[in-house]
Write an enzyme that holds these catalytic residues in place. Structure first.
Site, mmCIF file in Angstrom:
data_model
loop_
_atom_site.group_PDB
_atom_site.id
_atom_site.type_symbol
_atom_site.label_atom_id
_atom_site.label_comp_id
_atom_site.label_asym_id
_atom_site.label_seq_id
_atom_site.Cartn_x
_atom_site.Cartn_y
_atom_site.Cartn_z
ATOM 1 C CG PHE A 1 -0.394 0.465 2.491
ATOM 2 C CD1 PHE A 1 -0.706 1.833 3.001
ATOM 3 C CD2 PHE A 1 0.537 -0.286 3.243
ATOM 4 C CE1 PHE A 1 -0.197 2.150 4.009
ATOM 5 C CE2 PHE A 1 0.933 0.118 4.441
ATOM 6 C CZ PHE A 1 0.701 1.148 4.747
ATOM 7 C CE LYS A 2 3.360 1.772 5.027
ATOM 8 N NZ LYS A 2 4.648 1.534 5.492
#
Length: 462
Positions: free
Chosen positions: A111-112
């Protein structure tokens, strides 16, 4: 749009300067001077937008016109054009009351990427526009490092150094960082925990003279741009559920260790997104669960878990929430943080705890419970959760109210944590990009966990 420090000793600054400052020069964290409000009419206008177009609208609220709209649009399009799924962050239905927001379709399967693809391009844009040097310094519990490196590797005018805790990230996370052999990338494996890495980063950024001399910029979620980028997928997921006929009582369950991802949801709610509840999922490093339930913020004993990206005792974004909890009173926050530095503990009064429990519900997932959730949902739905997402799903199972529809944020592809998946005897096929990592040489330096040693390495690299 101006940005101010949670500790009140920094003059209001514009968007680009806020991005470059990272950690506020007074040791606090930057927040918008006023959170933009999104009306019902605006929400209606945003409902059918693509992910990139929605991101453009959200960023436009926060950039304050400092980046011309067409240039901002190119930054957004370039950032999300690297994702493998056309929707960028698609929503998967598991049952009538549980959906999964897949945030792992970026270049590093985490998700980063949603924030760091944008921030990497933004730093490159700022470097070209201002003819400035960008030296990025960051710490990672696993995913931030790979995403940050991928966002800036090989880019002119940018160097990046990432600290990660030696032997305390998954093998795939380690390989994603350390198989990069670009001249502008330095990987330091620190003998210690992520909290040690994060403390070193904050100490170096708090040394304003050192920070300015070496042009240090932040890639961690202390950088406000990270959180602004993450608010977008809360809006996007909410609209996708509306398309499927889900109305009201939509909650989000967020696996979190550093309080960044869930703070982005809190910010989206303050903007006007009608989120019912924010469910905070932790693992056995449960300082945030204890704060929500008991009103005491105090690090406990570090525990290594199957969800290592959440093996964090001191949440770097917690101070931003304190700022709003205390009615945007910077002096109160400064006092609380000074007390925490001196005593290692913050305890809030009963009336504040009521507000916290109105804002969040929290649950700490035990190690075996995490694995049981992976096995149970794979058997029931044929859907494979990574161990961090499993914590978010377990929190839904524990905390869900009657009739509540929850969206669990899926923060990583399960292939990044095969060590945990294999413990439940579940075979998986690695995506080719991940499988290829195992045949590549690694480039890293193992270092002690002292400020002096890290500083010396940085002086040679930068």
């Amino acid at each position: 749009m101006k940005y101010i420090s949670t500790r009140g000793q920094v003059a209001p600054t514009g968007f680009i300067d806020a991005v470059l400052m990272g950690l506020a020069d007074d040791g606090g964290l930057l927040v918008p001077q006023s959170v933009p409000k999104v009306t019902a009419d605006t929400l209606q206008a945003w409902r059918k937008l693509s992910y990139a177009d929605l991101a453009l609208e959200v960023f436009s609220l926060y950039a304050g016109g400092e980046i011309p709209r067409e240039e901002l649009k190119k930054l957004v399009d370039d950032s999300y054009g690297t994702f493998r799924h056309e929707e960028v962050t698609p929503v998967r239905k598991l049952n009538d009351n549980l959906y999964v927001l897949e945030l792992f379709h970026g270049p590093t399967f985490a998700f980063k990427d949603v924030a760091l693809q944008f921030l990497g391009n933004l730093y490159s844009y700022i470097s070209r526009r201002t003819k400035s040097i960008i030296h990025i310094l960051g710490a990672t519990s696993g995913d931030t490092g790979a995403s940050a490196i991928e966002g800036v590797r090989g880019k002119e005018g940018i160097r990046i150094c990432i600290l990660h805790p030696h032997n305390k990230v998954s093998k795939v996370q380690e390989l994603q960082m350390t198989t990069v052999d670009d001249a502008n990338v330095l990987n330091l494996a620190v003998e210690g925990t992520f909290d040690d890495c994060q403390r070193i980063i904050k100490d170096l950024f708090a040394d304003v003279g050192f920070k300015r001399k070496y042009h240090l910029r932040a890639i961690n979620s202390i950088n406000i741009a990270r959180l602004l980028a993450q608010t977008v997928y809360y809006f996007y997921a909410y609209f996708r559920l509306e398309e499927q006929g889900v109305k009201g009582n939509v909650s989000f369950s967020v696996p979190t260790g550093n309080f960044g991802d869930i703070f982005a949801g809190y910010l989206a709610k303050r903007m006007g997104l009608p989120i019912h509840r924010l469910l905070l999922a932790t693992n056995e490093n449960n300082i945030l669960e204890r704060f929500v339930n008991e009103g005491v913020y105090q690090p406990g004993e570090f525990r290594g878990t199957y969800s290592p990206s959440m093996d964090i005792q001191v949440a770097s974004n917690f101070e931003r929430y304190l700022y709003y909890l205390y009615g945007e009173d910077a002096a109160a926050v400064a006092s609380l943080m000074a007390g925490f530095k001196a005593e290692g503990r913050i305890e809030i009064p009963a009336e504040k705890r009521k507000q916290v429990q109105a804002d969040f519900a929290a649950y700490g997932v035990r190690n075996e419970e995490c694995l049981d959730t992976i096995g149970g949902y794979h058997g029931r739905y044929g859907y494979l959760l990574d161990p961090h997402t499993a914590c978010g799903v377990a929190a839904v199972d524990k905390l869900a109210e009657q009739g509540e529809v929850a969206v669990a944020l899926s923060t990583a592809h399960p292939a990044k944590f095969d060590e945990a998946i294999r413990l439940r005897g579940i075979p998986q096929t690695f995506p080719p990009q991940i499988q290829a990592l195992f045949d590549k040489p690694q480039f890293r330096t193992v270092v002690g966990g002292t400020n002096v040693e890290i500083q010396a390495r940085l002086e040679k690299f930068f």
